[in-house]
Design a protein around this motif. Sequence first.
Motif, mmCIF file in Angstrom:
data_model
loop_
_atom_site.group_PDB
_atom_site.id
_atom_site.type_symbol
_atom_site.label_atom_id
_atom_site.label_comp_id
_atom_site.label_asym_id
_atom_site.label_seq_id
_atom_site.Cartn_x
_atom_site.Cartn_y
_atom_site.Cartn_z
ATOM 1 N N PHE A 160 -6.340 -12.060 8.353
ATOM 2 C CA PHE A 160 -7.017 -10.800 8.682
ATOM 3 C C PHE A 160 -6.135 -9.604 8.313
ATOM 4 N N HIS A 161 -4.864 -9.644 8.698
ATOM 5 C CA HIS A 161 -3.946 -8.548 8.368
ATOM 6 C C HIS A 161 -3.921 -8.303 6.862
ATOM 7 N N GLN A 162 -3.820 -9.368 6.089
ATOM 8 C CA GLN A 162 -3.781 -9.220 4.634
ATOM 9 C C GLN A 162 -5.093 -8.684 4.080
ATOM 10 N N ALA A 163 -6.216 -9.156 4.622
ATOM 11 C CA ALA A 163 -7.524 -8.690 4.153
ATOM 12 C C ALA A 163 -7.707 -7.202 4.420
ATOM 13 N N VAL A 164 -7.312 -6.739 5.601
ATOM 14 C CA VAL A 164 -7.448 -5.319 5.936
ATOM 15 C C VAL A 164 -6.547 -4.476 5.041
ATOM 16 N N GLU A 165 -5.337 -4.945 4.821
ATOM 17 C CA GLU A 165 -4.417 -4.212 3.950
ATOM 18 C C GLU A 165 -4.976 -4.105 2.525
ATOM 19 N N LEU A 166 -5.491 -5.206 2.004
ATOM 20 C CA LEU A 166 -6.063 -5.189 0.659
ATOM 21 C C LEU A 166 -7.308 -4.305 0.584
ATOM 22 N N ALA A 167 -8.142 -4.354 1.605
ATOM 23 C CA ALA A 167 -9.340 -3.509 1.630
ATOM 24 C C ALA A 167 -8.955 -2.032 1.667
ATOM 25 N N ALA A 168 -7.929 -1.701 2.444
ATOM 26 C CA ALA A 168 -7.473 -0.306 2.516
ATOM 27 C C ALA A 168 -6.980 0.159 1.154
ATOM 28 N N GLU A 169 -6.212 -0.676 0.479
ATOM 29 C CA GLU A 169 -5.743 -0.317 -0.863
ATOM 30 C C GLU A 169 -6.913 -0.090 -1.799
ATOM 31 N N ARG A 170 -7.891 -0.970 -1.715
ATOM 32 C CA ARG A 170 -9.036 -0.892 -2.619
ATOM 33 C C ARG A 170 -9.954 0.283 -2.306
ATOM 34 N N LEU A 171 -10.222 0.513 -1.034
ATOM 35 C CA LEU A 171 -11.184 1.557 -0.660
ATOM 36 C C LEU A 171 -10.567 2.938 -0.531
ATOM 37 N N HIS A 172 -9.315 3.002 -0.090
ATOM 38 C CA HIS A 172 -8.660 4.301 0.071
ATOM 39 C C HIS A 172 -7.979 4.751 -1.209
ATOM 40 N N ARG A 173 -7.659 3.800 -2.086
ATOM 41 C CA ARG A 173 -7.034 4.095 -3.378
ATOM 42 C C ARG A 173 -7.751 3.290 -4.456
ATOM 43 N N PRO A 174 -8.979 3.676 -4.813
ATOM 44 C CA PRO A 174 -9.774 2.876 -5.751
ATOM 45 C C PRO A 174 -9.118 2.672 -7.109
ATOM 46 N N ASP A 175 -8.150 3.516 -7.461
ATOM 47 C CA ASP A 175 -7.458 3.361 -8.750
ATOM 48 C C ASP A 175 -6.592 2.098 -8.768
ATOM 49 N N LEU A 176 -6.364 1.472 -7.586
ATOM 50 C CA LEU A 176 -5.536 0.276 -7.514
ATOM 51 C C LEU A 176 -6.371 -1.002 -7.675
ATOM 52 N N SER A 177 -7.680 -0.894 -7.606
ATOM 53 C CA SER A 177 -8.497 -2.112 -7.653
ATOM 54 C C SER A 177 -8.766 -2.570 -9.066
#
Length: 177
Positions: A160-177
């Motif tokens: 869960f911790h990893q999923a939330v971290e990855l989602a934050a990177e993807r949704l808050h910084r879409p240039d990283l996805s």
Amino acid sequence: MRAYLAGPDVFLPNAGEVGQHKAAVCRRYGFTGHFPLDGALKLDHLGSYDRGLAIYRANLEAMTACDLVFLNLTPFRGPSADAGTVFELGWLIAAGKPVFAYSSESRPYAARVMPDAYAIERHDMHDNLMLHAAVVEQGWEIVSVPEPSGKEPLAAMSAFHQAVELAAERLHRPDLS
């Protein structure tokens, strides 16, 4: 962003505590986590059947109000994900909500199923191909991280911790996805 926290965690003896912890993790990453047991749903005056209907309606309302979902696909009462969670996955995909899935089980589905007279899906996927593909077709992966010894595998906190971290990177910084 409001995140619905789906999964069999609601069946744990300390479900409320698990939900609070997951909501706190969400806050650290800029999400507002909604655990299905969070609401002020009053069920005492209802019979068992009507309680079930009320919970269903409350969960649909919460899923409608969410912007995304963190979905716990850890196997529950068998080799596959919880049936209610599977329903929520389908409903959320159909509603166009981003689904971020995770599990404490890292073995593929075929490795968890006992051989019998029926065919077994051997697609090297986390669960039934319809569940796995629903997540992957969104451009996401199922985060699978076994829980350390002594930790509750059904809560799947590490994943869960990893999923939330990855989602934050993807949704808050879409240039990283």
